[in-house]
Design an enzyme around this catalytic site. Structure first.
Site, mmCIF file in Angstrom:
data_model
loop_
_atom_site.group_PDB
_atom_site.id
_atom_site.type_symbol
_atom_site.label_atom_id
_atom_site.label_comp_id
_atom_site.label_asym_id
_atom_site.label_seq_id
_atom_site.Cartn_x
_atom_site.Cartn_y
_atom_site.Cartn_z
ATOM 1 N N ILE A 187 0.818 -1.215 0.000
ATOM 2 C CA ILE A 187 0.000 0.000 0.000
ATOM 3 C C ILE A 187 0.851 1.264 0.000
ATOM 4 O O ILE A 187 0.328 2.356 -0.112
ATOM 5 C CB ILE A 187 -0.996 0.036 1.199
ATOM 6 N N PHE B 248 11.635 3.534 5.672
ATOM 7 C CA PHE B 248 12.528 2.402 5.946
ATOM 8 C C PHE B 248 12.261 1.176 5.082
ATOM 9 O O PHE B 248 12.982 0.197 5.148
ATOM 10 C CB PHE B 248 12.400 1.989 7.419
ATOM 11 N N GLU C 142 8.867 -1.045 2.625
ATOM 12 C CA GLU C 142 7.500 -0.946 2.130
ATOM 13 C C GLU C 142 6.462 -1.142 3.228
ATOM 14 O O GLU C 142 6.749 -1.658 4.305
ATOM 15 C CB GLU C 142 7.269 -1.919 0.968
ATOM 16 N N LYS D 167 4.427 -2.294 8.387
ATOM 17 C CA LYS D 167 5.622 -1.572 7.914
ATOM 18 C C LYS D 167 6.804 -2.503 8.080
ATOM 19 O O LYS D 167 7.010 -3.063 9.158
ATOM 20 C CB LYS D 167 5.888 -0.344 8.795
ATOM 21 N N ASP E 203 5.777 17.101 12.681
ATOM 22 C CA ASP E 203 5.603 16.821 11.249
ATOM 23 C C ASP E 203 4.123 16.670 10.913
ATOM 24 O O ASP E 203 3.742 15.818 10.111
ATOM 25 C CB ASP E 203 6.385 15.549 10.886
#
Length: 292
Positions: free
Chosen positions: A1, A6, A8, A27, A120
């Protein structure tokens, strides 16, 4: 997705003993990583694991005993908020958009109550599930407030970004004092939240359009602010401008933002008044606010 910093990100199913099977996002840490990369990768999970709130992405667990190393979180069907809005341009009512903003503000209030600074906050780092619930994610740059603000940073004056453990700092979402003095606080998160409000009300338009980072920094310094998106209620643009106060002490707290949005949701008529519609003015940004 998707591809993370770091490695996929995949979707999958998790079946824990005695629990029903659920959809999850996985992740992975790509092969050939250093010890430091593994620590950085897992530090996001250790941050996420401390939070329990309906508007914060939920950590289901980590896999560290075998390779690849994985972080497992709840699955958010509609992906990141910026892409979701662009795909659904113009399809939501103002009340639905304010509901989205309220959820994000509620998650951010929780984080600031926990003394966490996100650093962020941007529509790309907010995920949306099938019920239109938005959850703050991407804790790669978050820090506990007490931490020495200078520790992880080296200045990169030329590009107008800062290098941090979590990568570069996104200029157009970042408060001026955070860019200039590395002063990251919940008040700088509030500035970023104002930019997220603008992204939501403009259905995922890029803040400051095609201006360069340096031009954005200069314009903000001179008092320019983003204009209201098309059809944006005046009350919401005013809240954005409050979030973009130069003096961070003058910006609202997340608790006040949640209360203001709740009030607007309870009185939908307060959202009727929109400004003289400026989609994208020739001046690009609002004139500097004249000192009272």
């Amino acid at each position: 997705i998707g591809i993370g910093e770091f490695g996929e990100v995949c979707s999958g199913r998790l079946k824990m003993p005695g629990k029903r099977e659920i959809c999850v996002a996985i992740k992975t840490l790509k092969a050939g990583y250093t010890d430091k990369q593994r620590r950085d990768f897992l530090s996001e999970a250790s941050i996420m694991g401390q939070f329990d709130h309906p508007n914060i992405i939920r950590l289901e667990g980590v896999v560290t005993k075998c390779k690849p190393v994985m972080i497992i979180t709840e699955y958010m069907e509609n992906g990141s908020l910026d892409a979701f809005l662009r795909k659904n341009d113009g399809r939501f009512t103002v009340i639905q958009l304010v509901g989205i903003l309220r959820g994000i503000a509620s998650g951010m209030k929780y984080l600031s109550d926990m003394s966490y600074v996100h650093r962020d906050l941007a529509a790309r780092n907010i995920l949306v599930n099938s019920n239109l619930v938005c959850k703050v994610s991407d804790f790669g740059m978050s820090r506990v407030l007490e931490e020495d603000p200078d520790a992880a940073y080296t200045t990169r004056e030329i590009t107008g970004t800062y290098q941090s453990q979590g990568g570069k700092i996104p200029i157009r979402w970042t408060a001026p004092e955070a860019i200039t003095y590395r002063k990251f606080t919940s008040a700088s998160d509030v500035w970023s939240y104002g930019i997220v409000m603008w992204e939501v009300m403009s259905y995922g338009e890029r803040p400051y359009w095609d201006m360069s980072n340096q031009d954005v920094i200069k314009a903000i310094e001179e008092g320019y602010r983003l204009p209201p998106p098309m059809d944006c209620p005046v009350s919401l643009h005013q809240l954005m401008l409050d979030c973009w106060q130069k003096e961070r002490a003058e910006r609202p707290k997340f608790s006040q933002i949640v209360n203001m949005l709740d009030k607007l949701i309870r009185n939908p008529n307060s959202l009727k008044r929109t400004g003289g519609e400026i989609a994208r003015p020739n001046t690009t940004l609002l004139e500097p606010s004249s000192p009272e």
